[in-house]
Design an enzyme around this catalytic site. Structure first.
Site, PDB file in Angstrom:
ATOM      1  N   ARG A 180      31.715 -44.378 -19.443  1.00  0.00           N
ATOM      2  CA  ARG A 180      32.652 -44.573 -20.716  1.00  0.00           C
ATOM      3  C   ARG A 180      33.925 -45.991 -20.377  1.00  0.00           C
ATOM      4  O   ARG A 180      34.518 -46.113 -18.898  1.00  0.00           O
ATOM      5  CB  ARG A 180      34.153 -42.952 -20.956  1.00  0.00           C
ATOM      6  CG  ARG A 180      33.175 -41.960 -21.120  1.00  0.00           C
ATOM      7  CD  ARG A 180      33.992 -41.067 -22.395  1.00  0.00           C
ATOM      8  NE  ARG A 180      33.271 -40.748 -23.230  1.00  0.00           N
ATOM      9  CZ  ARG A 180      33.553 -39.279 -23.078  1.00  0.00           C
ATOM     10  NH1 ARG A 180      34.246 -38.362 -21.977  1.00  0.00           N
ATOM     11  NH2 ARG A 180      32.309 -38.538 -23.727  1.00  0.00           N
ATOM     12  N   SER A 226      35.432 -37.261 -25.842  1.00  0.00           N
ATOM     13  CA  SER A 226      35.502 -35.726 -24.476  1.00  0.00           C
ATOM     14  C   SER A 226      35.398 -34.341 -25.108  1.00  0.00           C
ATOM     15  O   SER A 226      36.108 -34.817 -26.567  1.00  0.00           O
ATOM     16  CB  SER A 226      36.866 -35.609 -23.204  1.00  0.00           C
ATOM     17  OG  SER A 226      37.617 -33.726 -23.644  1.00  0.00           O
TER      18      SER A 226
HETATM   19  C1  MIC Z   1      35.830 -37.036 -19.400  1.00  0.00           C
HETATM   20  O1  MIC Z   1      34.593 -37.876 -19.005  1.00  0.00           O
HETATM   21  O2  MIC Z   1      36.444 -37.859 -20.726  1.00  0.00           O
HETATM   22  C2  MIC Z   1      36.566 -36.040 -18.971  1.00  0.00           C
HETATM   23  C3  MIC Z   1      37.757 -36.237 -18.730  1.00  0.00           C
HETATM   24  O3  MIC Z   1      35.115 -35.228 -18.098  1.00  0.00           O
HETATM   25  C4  MIC Z   1      36.437 -34.759 -20.223  1.00  0.00           C
HETATM   26  C5  MIC Z   1      36.562 -34.090 -20.404  1.00  0.00           C
HETATM   27  C6  MIC Z   1      38.158 -33.209 -19.668  1.00  0.00           C
HETATM   28  O4  MIC Z   1      39.221 -33.934 -20.647  1.00  0.00           O
HETATM   29  O5  MIC Z   1      38.873 -32.603 -19.455  1.00  0.00           O
HETATM   30  C7  MIC Z   1      35.251 -34.470 -21.077  1.00  0.00           C
HETATM   31  O6  MIC Z   1      34.396 -35.898 -21.389  1.00  0.00           O
HETATM   32  O7  MIC Z   1      34.321 -33.884 -22.042  1.00  0.00           O
END
Ligand code: MIC
Ligand code: SF4
Length: 755
Positions: free
Chosen positions: A448, A643
């Site tokens: 990301r 997420s």
């Molecule tokens: C992410 O990559 O954005 C995360 C942090 O791993 C999230 C999970 C979260 O928000 O704790 C995800 O991708 O689901």
């Protein structure tokens, strides 16, 4: 021996009959995705067929994985469900709450002490409920799952959107919110709309600088961040066979970035090799016996147009390395066009930092290929221009790459090794100078690159690439450098070229690890107590949300009309806020602070209709709540992209938002809203978005007859006394309407348990 081998054997033992029964009902050959789905129906043997993209289906996943940042909320909910033990094998992984600043050891020590209360809570809940616990430093959830738990033909869910990584081992692995994990751990059915199917046919063979990462960077460019919504992506073709298992993992991992429900590959020799190399001969032996069920029927791959809803073909022999970004993972630029694009768009070309690793790209193969590039900098006397960091995905990988001398090579180009954790990928990167908000460029091998994601600086232009490309670009320090054709000047003033990366799929001497970081739960945890201090700033026991009072929702104030991209990072930012993931009231202070207000184009500044003044979103919402006034949030396309964090749904709910009305939703977020008792609505006519004004008050006038497939009517009262009527669609089925009525899905589980 593999974990939970008896469960895996049981899955394989029933798989054949179920798939054969489904094939008979369908009356046609089956894709792999369909096979796994029909083999995991909650009610056992298939007795009817489902409509792709339409039918809601109850499934029984084989396992659950949770990471520290989402597990807190998942387990706080599970504790309310009144069960003694998790019904399926489940694990918790401590990886998100670990800072990246000075280097692995010191950062790990500091993070453990800073989040001790949370780690202790997670360890004790896991121990009590029979959940496997992976300590801080053990590794990133998806890498640890791939190394230990994923198995071909299995189905799992995880409270993280990149759970889909396990598709690299031929699973159907799906990212969900914590409330979904609670369903499965409570032994209840887990519901999903039967996905559509996208087939990606890979022909040819990768060569030179091209890596598995480039397959998904290319696919992201084709499908965009929402093109995979509601679909499973199934990769196949001769090209698929030549990609390593971990490379397949990378491709599936970033399927989250196109909104796909999940991605997967049929069982093949690369998977067998990986299972055996990671100490799971038993799983490989069992998989071999049911092989034909672990991939699609041959007719499907021979004539994909007939069986998939959409087919994409990529010739790996011609695939170029890509750089995707900035600010969105689907802006795909082949390396040969990067110099031109960067100039055209004014992207800063000087690269400040190259970061490799993360759950997406830290396999032995990735690291060995990146090391082969780094080694050339040493041998060819090149000075690495950018800073360089490595975030290993697991202790097993870290230990093995250290043993095999790769860390030593990276040391020579001045690299920092961060802890085996999410670190810089999730805004836990305490990057010196980021607060100055200077325009700058970084390249990384993560997945990301939304604004502010890595270092909190909105002016950091982040580009995603394969680890070997990141390494080459970090050495060159220049975004417009193309290692395929460009030369670099070394310390002796000579022109040199980097030769193509080389690497090994798996360690010739096998994987090794001293302490993998796993803690098995107590056999019988029933007598154990979990303690949450009432004055804790980090953890807060949950109060059930109020049930619906049976009335139409009248007098809703518009809290914010979000414009453009509004990801879960915009709704509930990570980084420093991660520390409040177990405390709903405290984390609510970041609600929607990243969303752009369509009326003034600013973030975190909305009009309080009671005072006429502009104030931060959370404060404004708390002011409405205090007066008992409910609110509505308006959103654009793909609202809630990114997420799985259910905080993005629970926080607005906790603060008194009742409705989210958007042009379209991302899948996980829409489900999270429903689970938490919110109304998730979609404009029937997209352009009605433009009718919503800043001082509007909205009534939902027919909520009393809320029913599946029946749109709702909203009357929008404008300040000047005029009105608009807007029709909103929704995707609630009867069970989901019951969640809404009960106030949340959890309230219903509790009611069923009689607690
Ligand atoms: C992410 O990559 O954005 C995360 C942090 O791993 C999230 C999970 C979260 O928000 O704790 C995800 O991708 O689901
Ligand atoms: Fe962690 Fe980043 Fe992977 Fe999410 S994407 S699990 S934050 S490494």
């Amino acid at each position: 021996m593999a974990f939970d081998i008896d469960m895996i054997k049981a899955v394989y033992a029933r798989m054949g009959n179920r798939i054969d029964a489904a094939r008979t009902l369908l009356g046609k050959p089956m894709s792999l995705a369909e096979k796994i789905l029909y083999a995991h129906l909650f009610n056992g043997n298939p007795d009817s067929i489902f409509d792709r993209g339409k039918s809601y289906v109850d499934f029984a996943p084989d396992r659950v994985a949770m990471q520290d940042a989402t597990a807190q909320m998942a387990l706080l909910q599970f504790m309310q469900a009144g069960k003694e033990k998790a019904a399926v094998p489940s694990t918790v992984h401590c990886d998100h709450l670990i800072l990246a600043k000075k280097g692995a050891n010191e950062d790990l020590r500091n993070s453990i002490s800073a989040s001790k209360e949370v780690f202790d809570f997670l360890a004790s809940v896991s121990n009590k409920y029979g959940i496997g616990f992976w300590k801080p430093g053990a590794g990133i959830i998806h890498q640890v799952v791939l190394e230990n738990y994923a198995f071909p033909g299995g189905m799992m869910i995880g409270t993280d959107s990149h759970t889909v990584n396990a598709g690299g081992l031929g699973m159907i692995a799906i990212g969900v919110g914590g409330a979904d994990a609670v369903d499965v751990m409570a032994g209840m059915p887990w519901e999903l709309k039967f996905p559509k199917l996208i087939g990606v046919k890979l022909t040819g063979k990768m060569n030179g600088w091209t890596a598995a990462k480039d397959v998904i960077l290319k696919v992201a460019g084709i499908l965009t961040v929402k093109g995979g919504t509601g679909s499973i992506v199934e990769y196949f073709g001769e090209g698929a066979l030549s990609i390593s298992c971990t490379g397949k993992g990378t491709i599936c991992n970033m399927g989250a970035e196109i909104g796909a429900t999940t991605s997967t590959f049929g069982y093949d020799e690369s998977m067998e090799r990986y299972l055996r190399a990671t100490g799971r001969n038993d799983v490989a032996d069992e998989a071999e016996k049911v092989k034909s069920y672990l991939t699609a029927d041959p007719e499907v791959y021979a004539d994909p147009e007939k069986y998939f809803d959409q087919v994409i073909e990529i010739n790996l022999s011609e695939l170029e390395p890509h750089l995707n970004g900035p600010f969105t993972p689907d802006r795909a630029t082949p390396i040969s066009q990067m110099a031109e694009e960067a100039e055209k768009n004014g992207w800063p070309t000087k690269i400040e930092v190259g970061l490799i690793g993360s759950c997406t790209n830290s396999s032995y193969e990735d690291i060995s290929r990146a090391a082969s590039v780094a080694n050339q900098a040493v041998e060819k006397n090149l000075k690495t221009k950018a800073k360089f960091t490595i975030t290993p995905g697991s202790e097993q990988v870290r230990y093995t790459i250290e043993r095999d001398g790769f860390i030593n090579i990276f040391d020579k180009i001045g690299a920092s090794v961060f802890a085996n954790a999410c670190g810089p990928c999730i805004g836990q990167w305490d990057r010196a100078g980021a607060d100055k908000k200077e325009k700058n460029t970084i390249v990384h091998s993560f997945n990301r690159n939304f604004s502010k994601r890595a270092d909190g600086n909105p002016n950091t232009y982040a580009f995603v690439a394969s680890p070997e490309m990141v390494t080459a670009l970090a050495i060159a320090g220049d975004l417009s450098f193309n290692p395929i054709k460009d030369k670099l000047v070394n310390a002796n003033g000579e022109e040199v070229m980097l030769s193509v990366p080389t690497g090994e799929e798996l360690p010739a001497n096998g994987f090794a690890v001293d302490d993998p970081g796993y803690v098995a739960p107590a056999e019988d945890g029933s007598g154990l107590e979990v303690i949450v201090r009432p004055d804790s700033k980090r953890l807060q026991l949950l109060n059930p949300f109020m049930p619906w009072d049976g009335e139409n929702l009248l007098g809703l104030k518009v809290l914010i009309k979000a414009e453009g991209k509004c990801t879960t990072d915009h709704i509930s930012m990570a980084g420093p806020w991660l520390r409040f993931r177990g405390h709903l009231d405290n984390i609510s202070d970041n609600t929607l602070t990243g969303a752009v207000n369509a009326f003034n184009k600013e973030t975190n500044s909305v009009k309080n209709q009671l005072t006429g003044e502009y104030s931060p979103v959370p404060d404004t919402q708390r002011a409405y709540k205090e007066k008992g006034i409910s609110t509505i949030v308006i959103g654009d396309h793909n609202y809630g992209e990114g997420s799985s964090r259910e905080h993005a749904a629970m926080q607005p709910r906790h603060l008194g938002v009742r409705v989210v009305l958007v042009k379209s939703f991302a899948r996980i977020h829409e489900t999270n809203l429903k689970k938490q008792g919110m109304l998730a609505l979609v404009f029937q006519n997209e352009s009605d978005y433009d009718k919503i004004q800043e001082d509007d008050t909205i009534d939902i006038v027919d909520l009393k007859s809320f029913a599946p497939e029946k749109p709702l009517t909203l009357v929008v009262h404008h300040k000047d006394g005029s009105e608009d009527t807007i029709i909103a669609n929704h995707t609630y089925n009867q069970a989901q309407i019951d969640w809404f009525k009960a106030g949340s899905a959890l309230n219903l589980i509790k009611a069923k348990e009689g607690k």
